[in-house]
Structure formats: structure tokens, C-alpha cells
Design a protein around this motif. Structure first.
Motif, PDB file in Angstrom:
ATOM      1  N   GLU A 107      55.537  -3.671  -0.238  1.00  0.00           N
ATOM      2  CA  GLU A 107      55.632  -3.329   1.183  1.00  0.00           C
ATOM      3  C   GLU A 107      55.758  -1.818   1.346  1.00  0.00           C
ATOM      4  N   GLU A 108      56.590  -1.244   0.507  1.00  0.00           N
ATOM      5  CA  GLU A 108      56.780   0.206   0.548  1.00  0.00           C
ATOM      6  C   GLU A 108      55.443   0.920   0.380  1.00  0.00           C
ATOM      7  N   ALA A 109      54.680   0.445  -0.615  1.00  0.00           N
ATOM      8  CA  ALA A 109      53.379   1.075  -0.882  1.00  0.00           C
ATOM      9  C   ALA A 109      52.434   0.857   0.286  1.00  0.00           C
ATOM     10  N   ALA A 110      52.440  -0.355   0.841  1.00  0.00           N
ATOM     11  CA  ALA A 110      51.533  -0.654   1.951  1.00  0.00           C
ATOM     12  C   ALA A 110      51.874   0.193   3.166  1.00  0.00           C
ATOM     13  N   MET A 111      53.162   0.402   3.411  1.00  0.00           N
ATOM     14  CA  MET A 111      53.556   1.179   4.587  1.00  0.00           C
ATOM     15  C   MET A 111      53.208   2.653   4.426  1.00  0.00           C
ATOM     16  N   SER A 112      53.424   3.168   3.228  1.00  0.00           N
ATOM     17  CA  SER A 112      53.038   4.557   2.999  1.00  0.00           C
ATOM     18  C   SER A 112      51.533   4.722   3.162  1.00  0.00           C
ATOM     19  N   ALA A 113      50.790   3.733   2.656  1.00  0.00           N
ATOM     20  CA  ALA A 113      49.333   3.806   2.773  1.00  0.00           C
ATOM     21  C   ALA A 113      48.915   3.748   4.235  1.00  0.00           C
ATOM     22  N   ALA A 114      49.616   2.940   5.024  1.00  0.00           N
ATOM     23  CA  ALA A 114      49.297   2.835   6.453  1.00  0.00           C
ATOM     24  C   ALA A 114      49.511   4.179   7.145  1.00  0.00           C
ATOM     25  N   VAL A 115      50.613   4.832   6.802  1.00  0.00           N
ATOM     26  CA  VAL A 115      50.899   6.140   7.412  1.00  0.00           C
ATOM     27  C   VAL A 115      49.845   7.160   6.978  1.00  0.00           C
ATOM     28  N   ASP A 116      49.504   7.125   5.682  1.00  0.00           N
ATOM     29  CA  ASP A 116      48.473   8.052   5.194  1.00  0.00           C
ATOM     30  C   ASP A 116      47.166   7.857   5.958  1.00  0.00           C
ATOM     31  N   VAL A 147      46.588   6.754   9.014  1.00  0.00           N
ATOM     32  CA  VAL A 147      46.537   7.216  10.400  1.00  0.00           C
ATOM     33  C   VAL A 147      46.829   8.715  10.496  1.00  0.00           C
ATOM     34  N   ALA A 148      47.374   9.276   9.412  1.00  0.00           N
ATOM     35  CA  ALA A 148      47.821  10.677   9.449  1.00  0.00           C
ATOM     36  C   ALA A 148      46.707  11.636   9.860  1.00  0.00           C
ATOM     37  N   VAL A 149      45.468  11.320   9.536  1.00  0.00           N
ATOM     38  CA  VAL A 149      44.361  12.218   9.875  1.00  0.00           C
ATOM     39  C   VAL A 149      44.116  12.296  11.372  1.00  0.00           C
ATOM     40  N   SER A 150      44.758  11.417  12.129  1.00  0.00           N
ATOM     41  CA  SER A 150      44.583  11.434  13.589  1.00  0.00           C
ATOM     42  C   SER A 150      45.846  11.862  14.319  1.00  0.00           C
ATOM     43  N   VAL A 151      46.888  12.216  13.576  1.00  0.00           N
ATOM     44  CA  VAL A 151      48.169  12.554  14.203  1.00  0.00           C
ATOM     45  C   VAL A 151      48.383  14.062  14.164  1.00  0.00           C
ATOM     46  N   VAL A 152      48.564  14.654  15.341  1.00  0.00           N
ATOM     47  CA  VAL A 152      48.715  16.111  15.410  1.00  0.00           C
ATOM     48  C   VAL A 152      50.143  16.480  15.794  1.00  0.00           C
ATOM     49  N   ARG A 153      50.456  17.717  15.476  1.00  0.00           N
ATOM     50  CA  ARG A 153      51.764  18.268  15.820  1.00  0.00           C
ATOM     51  C   ARG A 153      51.570  19.162  17.036  1.00  0.00           C
ATOM     52  N   ILE A 154      52.482  19.073  17.986  1.00  0.00           N
ATOM     53  CA  ILE A 154      52.343  19.843  19.226  1.00  0.00           C
ATOM     54  C   ILE A 154      53.543  20.766  19.374  1.00  0.00           C
ATOM     55  N   GLU A 155      53.285  22.024  19.671  1.00  0.00           N
ATOM     56  CA  GLU A 155      54.385  22.935  19.980  1.00  0.00           C
ATOM     57  C   GLU A 155      54.185  23.479  21.389  1.00  0.00           C
ATOM     58  N   THR A 156      55.287  23.593  22.124  1.00  0.00           N
ATOM     59  CA  THR A 156      55.168  24.114  23.484  1.00  0.00           C
ATOM     60  C   THR A 156      56.027  25.363  23.627  1.00  0.00           C
TER      61      THR A 156
END
Lengths: 727, 379
Positions: A110-119, A121-130
Motif C-alpha cells: 500500500e505504501e508503495a502504491a500510494m507513493s506511486a500515485a502521488v508521483d 499526479v505530481a507532474v500536474s501539481v504546481v506550487r503557488i506563491e502570492t
């Protein structure tokens, strides 16, 4: 063990026979394995498999297992029954041994599957600073740390939570998943789901995440919340399950993953890294950007399903904000979980009215979903946007009427019309007690004693029904009115006016009561004691009180500081006796201030009076000075079903108060003093302007300096309270 | 069925083990080759036995070394935890926290806090034994302390074999959170995962915390009263971090759940144990240069600082200044200075105080929707 061999057969031969007689099991078993994988992810499959092995003696699991299939292929090639049988036996051993280890190793998988899931989607997740902007909004101290956004198109559109921009920053910077920083601007907002669409300009195409198809979203699935606030290189994550669908009036899905400013705007993904939706703070009871933030990390978090927003993205990309859709109807008051959705008033010029809906209609269904209670109607409409079309089925008398209503973003503010009469209060409610001079009723020739029997197509039987019937029209409209005079029915057309905003001292001379002949020797307050409330509440019930005569209620909210209760009584008791009023004076916990939390206490005192005495609900007024006046406004706008008037002395409308729309059924009128040379004057004027824009009837009493009302002004206002049942 | 499997597997165990070594060479060579049928039969039997054997061997070693059930893991960690009682008890100040044994002779690692600020700190072991603890020393920067109780042969963690975790790692957190465990009750265990591995940016009240090192941000409600000094382990019960005090995340003003990685603390614990005083200069404080950069020397005039977070907008550029030469313009918004994000013009002024006049000043500015990198030298 329904499929296990009989005990007379040796296990080996039994399995061999079983195998030969059920060759068709293999594909089934494989199907079973795959669907399990889709539902719960890698880890849970093993538990599933274990169950399967136990149930059908391991056969199907072997067949579903790729290792076995390799061996089986080899055995088939060699065409030896013995080898296959031995193979089978040994594989059972192998599998059983493997399972105990695998079962304990589920956590690792499960740990491996969850890390893989995050990896994934990570290419679509941006950091925002205001940069720049407010430090706090309301009671919420805002952080200035980074927040998260989700890429939704290859050409650089990014969705995020409106909470991340509540500071109203002067500049927004986005760090793309690859590490490149770029300026971003807000293109459009979704005022229904509290989302913001950003646009960044850059060369490399953005990676759009895969969605979980709507029909695959199931409660109980793993749900991982992803943000990018701590480490720019790797997203932060929180693990939970999908707790519910269709929350917040149909707008959100719910998860027990920890949702907070560290992932608002980021995606909620399944165990494969596919996106369910965008994380937002949300509350079922409020709709501002910061509503629901108090639930951060509580196990109650929300995400807006991406599939619901996608149809709106085209408009939003063009810079158009999207809004919740409004029908333009008012329902009968009461608990929305108990009352049926009967239309109490249908605003003229509203989409519902234009589509043919009328007051009195009972809503049966919206878009094919049947509706039983008002809350279900709210649920069905909550998810809809302005511009969407609702297919509405209503029951009117014995017939069913269908209508397609295109919802709108904003209703033209409703303004109450005025005929110009006071109805009798003795239960003969449609008999005219008084006709206002210069009113439509006067112009149409109505006289005291006439009984109104029809207005438009409606035939009201009492004053409440008459007031409701009139509420379906607006000023300037011409309506036909039918009335009985000396047994003869007559008709007239009258052009409706607006509710008067002058004080009625002179107007109502002929209605003024005879000075009370019953002189009350020593008027006295009674104490109202509520269970579980420590604050005290004074009440003056005139000795003339008669349960057969409904009384008005004046809730006196005192100014902070010292308070002379005897003086209050001296000023008011005569009015109470003359005008059938009950004076209620709830006291603050701390004599120097009112706190907004005391609204509940005030409400309980009002409820108590309404439940204990005969009260005319059309004449319940909040009378407050300074902070008491502000509390009166808060009370009136929070409890529209209770308060019909606010009299604010030396008090402005509380700042940042979101004014609700004027309501055809729940009337509210305002009288305010305007001490022209005081510091509070500009704020009072601003409040008056806001109220008038929303078409609330506002009466302004001008004075030079801040002071309490003099006897004449009070007299006028009491007379005005006495006319609140005007129609 | 499992009993039957066990019996057979034990019976097969020895013979399987003996042929296991030849398997690796034959296993993959067999399929696809054509041989006489007797050989095939023989081979297939060997192959299957061999496969079984290798699988069993793998499983056995797997089970012995790595795979434990959560309950046995928890059971093995709890005896290494202690409950601490000391000063406090006033409103909002709890008089208890947690600690972990780091030697068989009663050394305890915990978080430095007011709880220890008393003559009598009581340690209660997992088995209920009570001891008065001696404070051997503390590190004010890391806010940790080492205590000693007079006992021997205690189960304990080895700091040197602590593991490092990644974001996503499953974790267990052991502590006497809210003091629910008393006497010989074991401490509470929470499970979750590492949300992020990051630098700590937190504050307590209005003050920024002294510990600014790396931290595991946790996806579990670990940091509540009494949890400070608890242990963070991986899912096999191997020590990874020390749970810290309750803190607020200064970035978003929410409560933090976090632990300090053991490798960050190891050296300091060693120094406390060996009695070596920490040298003050080791504290990683930022130092201001004698002659620093300021806005005037760069030739930048910002818009007046009127609100709490006035953005660093350029109002004017002084003629013949470094800013003028690099083409900075009025209305440019300064977002970063030397990779430090700026939340206000006030912060820009204070960041410049850390830059020596002889060093480069790199600014990232926004002009319209364009981002521009500029590099300035005062001298």
C-alpha cells in the motif's frame, strides 16, 4: 468449502478431477482478480485472493496467478498429467506460504502504491506563491506560505482554491512541476464551488492529469490528498478514504484525509494517481472563501469533482466567472428538513416566474429527481450553475405543470408593493381598518370596512394570505382588486406603490388610540429565565394583556455601559399598554459589550415570548442603541423568520455584513437615526445606501448630534411599529 | 487446510533445501527445450520442487527479518518508551510528556521543555517502575534533553541505527499523548504516513521556534499535549524521529504534526552523553555583514510602506545607480532576493541587511506578466 472434494477421494486426485471438470474457471478467476484490483488497489487483492483460495481450494487463485500460468504453460507443453497434478499441489503450498507473508506485507504494498500515485499526479501539481495583500480575513489569520494548484489544460490553465487568494494578492507566481517559475493571473472564478482559474504563459506543454470516471467514484476507496507547499520537489500527501459523495448541497465529495491550507487547491487522487477533484475548504452553512477552514485536519474535508467543473471551464477560460444558479422563488418558512417545497412567492421578472411557476405551486421534481422536502430542493439546485436549465415539475391544484427554467446569476432585487391599507386584527383579516391617504387604495376608492375578496387571480381568506398574494407583485404593476361593500362585490384596478418610508405620526391621527384610561399604578418587569442560560432577560407584559389580542414584540437591545431599567420602563410602559406591545429586554453577559454569540440567547428569549404569549408575528421589532443596534441588525438578518423591523439608534449596519436578498415573504423594514455631526454618520449613510440598493424600505430620522430618541421621536416610532402589518 | 499445508511443508522442507542450489541454474533453461519424455517428467518434478523450495526459503527469511504484524511491532517498541512527569499543571501547561530509552542503562532522550524545569522529574517505565530522573544535559538549539535513571538491562533504541524516511513512508508514533497512559500501561500508538520531508518553519505563540532543521511533517494527529519526546518509527518499529512540541506552521497558521529526524539529533546527544560542552559558534545563526547593501545604494525607491504587507513595488529608480544600469523600472514588483521569497517591502529591507556590499544581489522582478532576473553589484 462448497467446491472442496469429498472426503473419500484423496486430495490429489480430487483436485485433478476438479480441475478437469471445471476448466472454465480460469477466466472467471482472472476477472475477479482484476475487479478487486480496481476497487481497492494492490494491497487488498491479497486478502481477496486468500478468501478465494479458502473458498475453492486454491484453484482459482492459482489460475489467476501469473506465476502459476507460466508453470501451467510449461506443463501443458509437456502434456503430463502427473506433472500438472504435482504442480497444482506444490503451488497450493507455495501460495499458502506466500500468503501469510504477503498478508503481513500489505502495508508495504500500500505504501508503495500510494507513493506511486502521488508521483503520477505530481507532474500536474504546481506550487503557488502570492505577494502582498491582507493579513487576516474575519477571524482567520492568513498565512503567507505557498499553496497548491492543479493543471487542467495543456496550454497552462490551473485550477486552485479561492481560499488561496483570499488575501487579494497583488502578484501571483506559479512554480511548474519542472521547477520553472512563471507569473500567473486569475482568469475567472467559480463562485459556486469557490475555485479560481489561473493562467500561466510558458513554452513547455503542461501535463493534464487523468480523471477518475464519475461512475467509478465509490465511497470507501482510498483517497490521497496532494499539495505542494513543503517541498517544491516532492508533493506532500495525506492518506484517507472517500467518505461520501454528493455533499455540500451536491457540490463536493468528502474525505477523511487531512485537508488544510497545505493542500487546498491540490488534487484528491485515487490509489492509481487519477484525480477525483480539487481540494477546497467548504461548509454546508456558509459560502465565503474562508468558510470551512475551521474544519482543517478534522477528518472532514471536501473536494470538488473535476468532472463537475469541466463543462464550466470553456467559459472560465474566456474570463467569465461562473455563479450558482437562482430560480427566483421563495418557499414557505420553517425547517427546510420538514417543510414541503411549496412556493410562497414567485418573484416577478425572475426566471421561475417567466417560466410560468406561481406561488402556491408544490415542486415535485427537479431534472427528474423527485423532491419531498425543501432541503432536497436545495440539494438538487445547489449543484447547478447560472445558465443551466432546470426541468421543474410542479403540482398546482390537481394538475401537474412542467417548466424548463434557465437559472440566473442574480435576481433583480425584490421590492415590496403597497396597496395602502391596514387590515383588521380581529381575525376578519381582509376587512380594511384604515386607508392610507395618497395610496393606491385611496385612489381606487377603498374605504374602511370594505372586505377584500380577490387580488389578481387569488382569493385570500385572511390578512396573512392577502399579504402573501400582494407579495407576488411589484410596485408600478397594475392589479385588479375585488372587494365587498355592504354585501355588494365591486372591482377596481390599482397601480401598486412602494412601502412608505415616512414616519406616520400625522398620517395616522385618526387611528391613534384613546389615551389609556387604565392607569397602571406601578409597572413592573418580569424576569424571563431560560434553562442553560445565565444571562437575565427583562420583560414587560402590559396588565392590559389579553390572549385574544395578538401583541407586538419590541426587543430592546441596550447600549453598552450602565443601564437604568426603571427609566426604560417609564419610557415604554404607556406605549405597551396603548399599542398592545410586549417589551423584551435581554441583558448582555458583560454590561459593557454585546458579543455576536449572544444572538442565540436573544433568539431564545424571542422564541420564549412567541411560544408563551399571543404574538402578532408581523409586529416583531428589534430596537437597539449603539452596539445594541448593530446586534439588532445581525439578529434581523440572521433570523428573517422572526424579525420584521430594525430600529437602530446611533448604530450602523455592521461592516462586512453580507446582506441577504430582500424576501417577498419575510418582510423587513428599517428605521435608523442619522446624527449628522457624529463620527458614525458616514458609516450609517453607507449602510442606508446598501439597504436601499437591496430595496429594503429604510426610514431615516435625522438629528444633529448622537443622542437617544426624544419622547416625540419615540412616540412616532412606536406608531410606526404599530403599522408594520400594513399591506 | 493451513494445518495440512504446514505439515507437508515441514516434511518437504529438508529435501527441498538440498536441491534448492541446483534450481537457479536449471529453472530458466528448461522451458522451450525439447527432450525425451522421461527426462521431461523428471525435470518437471525437480523444477516444481525446486520452485517450491525457493519460494519457501524466501518466505521464511522474509518473515523472520522484515515482516511482522503491526501488533508485534507495537509490542516491541512500547517497552522502549517512558512517561515523564514534572513541572507544569497551570492552565494550558501540562505537567507531562514522553521520552524514549536510548541505552540499556537508563539514558532517556526527550524534548527540552518547562516540564523538565524542576528538581524532580519522574520517569515511569513501561512496566510501571518509577524513577527519579537526573538531567544529564540539554541542547537549547535543538530543544532536546538527555535524562538518566538508575536501572539496567532496559529495552532501548540504538540512535546509530535510526532509519531515514521518505514522503509517503508509513509510520507509527508512540507517545503518552494527553497522558492517557499511567502506571504500567503502555503509551499510545498512532499510525499514519510521512506527508513531507522538509525544513521546519514554525512558531510558538508569536515567536519563531529555535529548531529550524529538517522535519518529517506527518499525516497523523501526533503532536498534542504530552506527545513531545515520543518516538516516530517506521512500520517495522525502527526509530526514525523524535516527536516535537506543539507548534503552529508559520506558513499557513495551522497546527503542525511533525518529528525531528534522529540523525539531526544524534551528534548533539553524543555530546551531552560525553559531557562535551557545545560550542556556541556552532549555532547556525545568520550573521549580518559589517557593511550591508541597502535600497539607496542599489538606487531603488519603493512605494511607501503603508499596510502590513506592502508589496515591494519600485516607485522610482535613482539616476546612475546599479538599478538604473540593469534597466529596472518603476512599477516593477520585486518578488525574490537571492532566492528568498519576499512577502513585503519590509522583508526586502531586512533581507538586504544580510548581504555584504561586495556581494551580488540577485533580484527576481515581475513586470506585467513577465518575470525578469537581474543581478546588481553595489561596488
Amino acid at each position: 468449502m462448497s467446491h472442496s472434494p469429498s472426503s473419500s477421494v484423496s486430495p490429489l486426485r480430487g483436485w485433478a478431477r476438479f480441475w478437469s471438470s471445471y476448466p472454465g474457471l480460469a477466466p472467471q478467476a482472472i476477472t475477479c482478480r482484476r475487479s478487486a484490483a480496481e476497487d481497492v488497489g494492490n494491497g487488498k487483492v491479497l486478502t481477496q485472493s486468500l478468501r478465494i483460495v479458502r473458498e475453492i481450494s486454491g484453484v482459482s487463485f492459482q489460475l489467476a496467478n501469473p506465476h502459476y500460468r507460466k508453470l501451467e504453460a510449461y506443463a501443458a507443453e509437456n502434456r503430463t498429467v502427473i506433472s500438472r497434478t504435482i504442480l497444482m499441489l506444490l503451488f497450493v503450498l507455495l501460495v499458502a506460504g506466500e500468503l501469510s507473508a504477503q498478508e503481513a506485507d500489505i502495508a508495504a504494498q500500500e505504501e508503495a502504491a500510494m507513493s506511486a500515485a502521488v508521483d503520477r499526479v505530481a507532474v500536474s501539481v504546481v506550487r503557488i506563491e502570492t505577494f502582498g495583500g491582507l493579513e487576516r480575513v474575519g477571524n482567520v489569520l492568513l498565512g503567507d506560505g505557498p499553496t497548491t494548484g492543479l493543471i487542467v489544460s495543456e496550454d497552462g490553465f490551473i485550477l486552485s482554491s479561492a481560499f488561496n487568494f483570499v488575501r487579494q494578492p497583488s502578484s501571483i507566481l506559479v512554480t511548474l512541476p519542472g521547477g520553472k517559475r512563471t507569473a500567473a493571473k486569475i482568469v475567472a472564478r467559480d463562485h459556486s464551488r469557490m475555485l479560481v482559474l489561473l493562467k500561466v504563459e510558458h513554452d513547455e506543454p503542461s501535463k493534464v492529469p487523468e480523471l477518475v470516471p464519475t461512475d467509478e467514484i465509490q465511497v470507501g476507496q482510498w483517497a490521497i490528498a496532494v499539495g505542494r507547499v513543503y517541498d517544491p520537489k516532492r508533493p506532500n500527501m495525506s492518506v484517507g478514504v472517500l467518505s461520501a459523495k454528493d455533499r455540500i448541497w451536491g457540490k463536493a465529495i468528502q474525505t477523511d484525509a487531512k485537508i488544510s491550507p497545505s493542500n487546498y487547491g491540490g488534487p484528491l487522487v485515487d490509489i492509481r494517481g487519477r484525480v477525483f477533484g480539487v481540494l477546497v475548504p467548504m461548509s454546508p452553512n456558509a459560502s465565503s472563501e474562508i468558510a470551512g477552514v475551521e474544519w482543517y485536519d478534522s477528518g472532514i474535508g471536501f473536494a470538488i469533482p473535476l468532472a463537475d467543473i469541466q463543462p464550466q471551464l470553456t467559459a472560465m477560460k474566456e474570463g467569465k466567472d461562473v455563479h450558482p444558479g437562482l430560480l427566483g422563488i421563495t418557499l414557505e418558512g420553517g425547517s427546510i428538513y420538514a417543510k414541503t417545497p411549496t412556493i410562497a412567492a414567485c418573484q416577478v421578472k425572475s426566471p421561475a416566474y417567466e417560466a410560468g411557476l406561481r406561488s402556491g405551486d408544490l415542486i415535485l421534481s427537479i431534472n427528474g429527481v423527485s423532491i419531498g422536502r425543501q432541503s432536497e430542493l436545495k440539494h438538487a439546485l445547489g449543484r447547478m450553475y447560472a445558465g443551466d436549465t432546470a426541468h421543474v415539475v410542479v403540482k398546482r391544484g390537481d394538475e401537474q405543470i412542467e417548466a424548463d427554467v434557465q437559472l440566473v446569476e442574480e435576481l433583480i432585487p425584490y421590492e415590496h408593493p403597497f396597496i395602502g391599507i391596514l387590515p383588521r386584527r380581529d381575525g376578519e383579516g381582509t376587512i380594511v381598518r384604515y386607508v392610507y391617504p395618497n395610496s393606491p387604495a385611496k385612489a381606487a376608492g377603498l374605504k374602511v370596512g370594505d372586505r377584500i375578496v380577490g387580488i389578481g387571480e387569488q382569493q385570500p381568506g385572511n390578512a396573512v394570505a392577502l399579504r402573501l398574494a400582494v407579495a407576488n407583485f411589484e410596485p408600478e404593476q397594475t392589479v385588479s382588486i375585488r372587494y365587498e361593500r355592504e354585501g355588494e362585490e365591486q372591482a377596481a384596478d390599482l397601480k401598486l406603490a412602494r412601502l412608505p418610508t415616512t414616519l406616520p405620526l400625522i398620517l395616522l391621527e385618526d387611528l391613534a388610540p384613546d389615551p389609556s384610561d387604565k392607569n397602571v399604578a406601578a409597572p413592573k418587569f418580569i424576569q424571563i429565565k431560560l434553562p442553560e442560560e445565565s444571562s437575565e432577560c427583562l420583560a414587560y407584559l402590559p396588565p392590559t394583556y389579553d390572549p385574544a389580542v395578538p401583541h407586538g414584540v419590541v426587543v430592546y437591545l441596550r447600549a453598552p455601559g450602565d443601564f437604568d431599567r426603571e427609566k426604560l420602563l417609564t419610557r415604554w410602559h404607556q406605549h405597551c399598554e396603548d399599542d398592545d406591545l410586549i417589551l423584551l429586554a435581554p441583558q448582555p453577559r458583560d454590561k459593557n459589550r454585546w458579543t455576536p454569540t449572544e444572538l442565540e440567547f436573544v433568539r431564545k428569549t424571542v422564541d420564549h415570548v412567541i411560544n408563551s404569549y399571543s404574538v402578532d408575528r408581523t409586529r416583531v421589532a428589534m430596537f437597539g442603541r449603539q452596539a445594541g443596534g448593530a446586534l439588532g441588525y445581525l439578529f434581523a438578518f440572521r433570523h428573517r423568520e422572526l424579525a420584521r423591523a430594525v430600529i437602530a439608534v446611533d448604530a450602523a449596519l455592521p461592516v462586512r455584513m453580507r446582506l441577504p436578498d430582500n424576501d417577498p415573504v419575510k418582510r423587513l423594514a428599517v428605521v435608523t437615526t442619522l446624527p449628522k455631526n457624529s463620527r458614525v454618520a458616514p458609516r450609517i449613510e453607507q449602510g442606508v445606501e446598501m439597504l436601499r440598493e437591496m430595496k429594503y424600505p429604510v426610514t431615516v430620522v435625522e438629528m444633529d448630534e448622537s443622542r437617544d430618541l426624544d419622547a416625540l421621536e419615540l412616540e412616532e416610532i412606536v406608531r410606526w411599529i404599530d403599522t408594520l402589518d400594513r399591506i | 487446510m493451513s494445518n495440512w499445508v504446514d505439515t507437508v511443508s515441514i516434511g518437504l522442507w529438508n529435501c527441498v533445501k538440498s536441491i534448492q542450489c541446483c534450481v537457479l541454474s536449471t529453472q530458466y533453461a528448461v522451458p522451450g527445450t525439447r527432450e525425451p519424455s522421461e527426462t521431461r517428467l523428471y525435470r518437471s518434478a525437480i523444477l516444481t520442487f525446486a520452485l517450491l523450495g525457493s519460494a519457501l526459503v524466501a518466505n521464511q527469511s522474509h518473515a523472520a527479518n522484515e515482516v511482522q504484524s503491526f501488533s508485534s511491532t507495537v509490542g516491541s517498541v512500547q517497552p522502549k518508551m517512558v512517561k515523564l512527569y514534572g513541572a507544569g499543571g497551570l492552565r494550558g501547561l501540562e505537567a507531562y510528556q514522553s521520552g524514549l530509552l536510548i541505552s540499556a542503562d537508563g539514558h532517556i532522550l526527550t524534548v527540552w521543555s518547562y516540564v523538565l524545569d524542576t528538581d524532580e522529574v519522574t520517569v515511569v517505565l513501561n512496566d510501571g517502575r518509577r524513577f527519579a530522573a537526573e538531567i544529564l544535559g540539554s541542547d537549547p538549539r535543538l530543544e532536546i534533553a538527555v535524562l538518566k535513571v538508575d536501572a539496567t538491562e532496559l529495552p532501548h533504541f540504538e540512535l546509530s541505527s535510526a532509519v531515514e524516511l521518505q514522503a509517503g513512508s508509513r509510520v507509527l508514533a508512540f507517545s503518552n499523548v494527553f497522558a492517557v497512559a499511567t502506571g504500567n500501561e503502555p503509551v499510545s500508538v498512532l499510525h499514519g504516513c510521512v506527508s513531507a520531508n522538509t525544513k521546519l518553519s514554525a512558531r510558538r505563540g508569536a515567536y519563531v521556534t529555535t529548531y529550524q532543521g529538517s522535519a518529517y511533517v506527518l499525516d497523523a494527529m501526533t503532536n498534542n499535549p504530552g506527545a513531545a519526546g515520543g518516538a516516530l518509527t517506521d512500520r517495522q518499529g525502527r526509530l526514525a524521529g523524535l516527536l516535537g512540541k506543539e507548534l503552529r506552521n508559520s506558513l499557513d497558521n495551522t497546527w503542525l504534526n511533525y518529528a525531528m529526524p534522529i540523525p539531526e539529533l544524534d551528534a548533539s546527544v553524543g555530546q551531552i552523553l560525553s559531557g562535551t560542552a557545545r560550542v556556541r559558534s556552532e549555532m547556525a545563526e545568520r550573521r549580518k555583514p559589517i557593511e550591508s547593501v541597502d535600497l539607496t545604494s542599489l538606487g531603488i525607491v519603493l512605494v511607501p510602506n503603508v499596510v502590513a504587507k506592502t508589496p515591494a513595488y519600485i516607485d522610482r529608480i535613482l539616476p546612475d545607480s546599479p538599478a538604473h544600469e540593469t534597466g529596472l523600472q518603476p512599477d516593477d514588483l520585486i518578488l525574490f532576493v537571492n532566492d528568498q521569497v519576499l512577502n513585503s517591502s519590509k522583508q526586502l529591507r531586512s533581507e538586504l541587511e544580510y548581504i555584504d556590499r561586495i556581494d551580488e544581489v540577485r533580484l527576481l522582478v515581475q513586470r506585467g506578466q513577465e518575470l525578469i532576473d537581474v543581478s546588481l553589484f553595489v561596488e
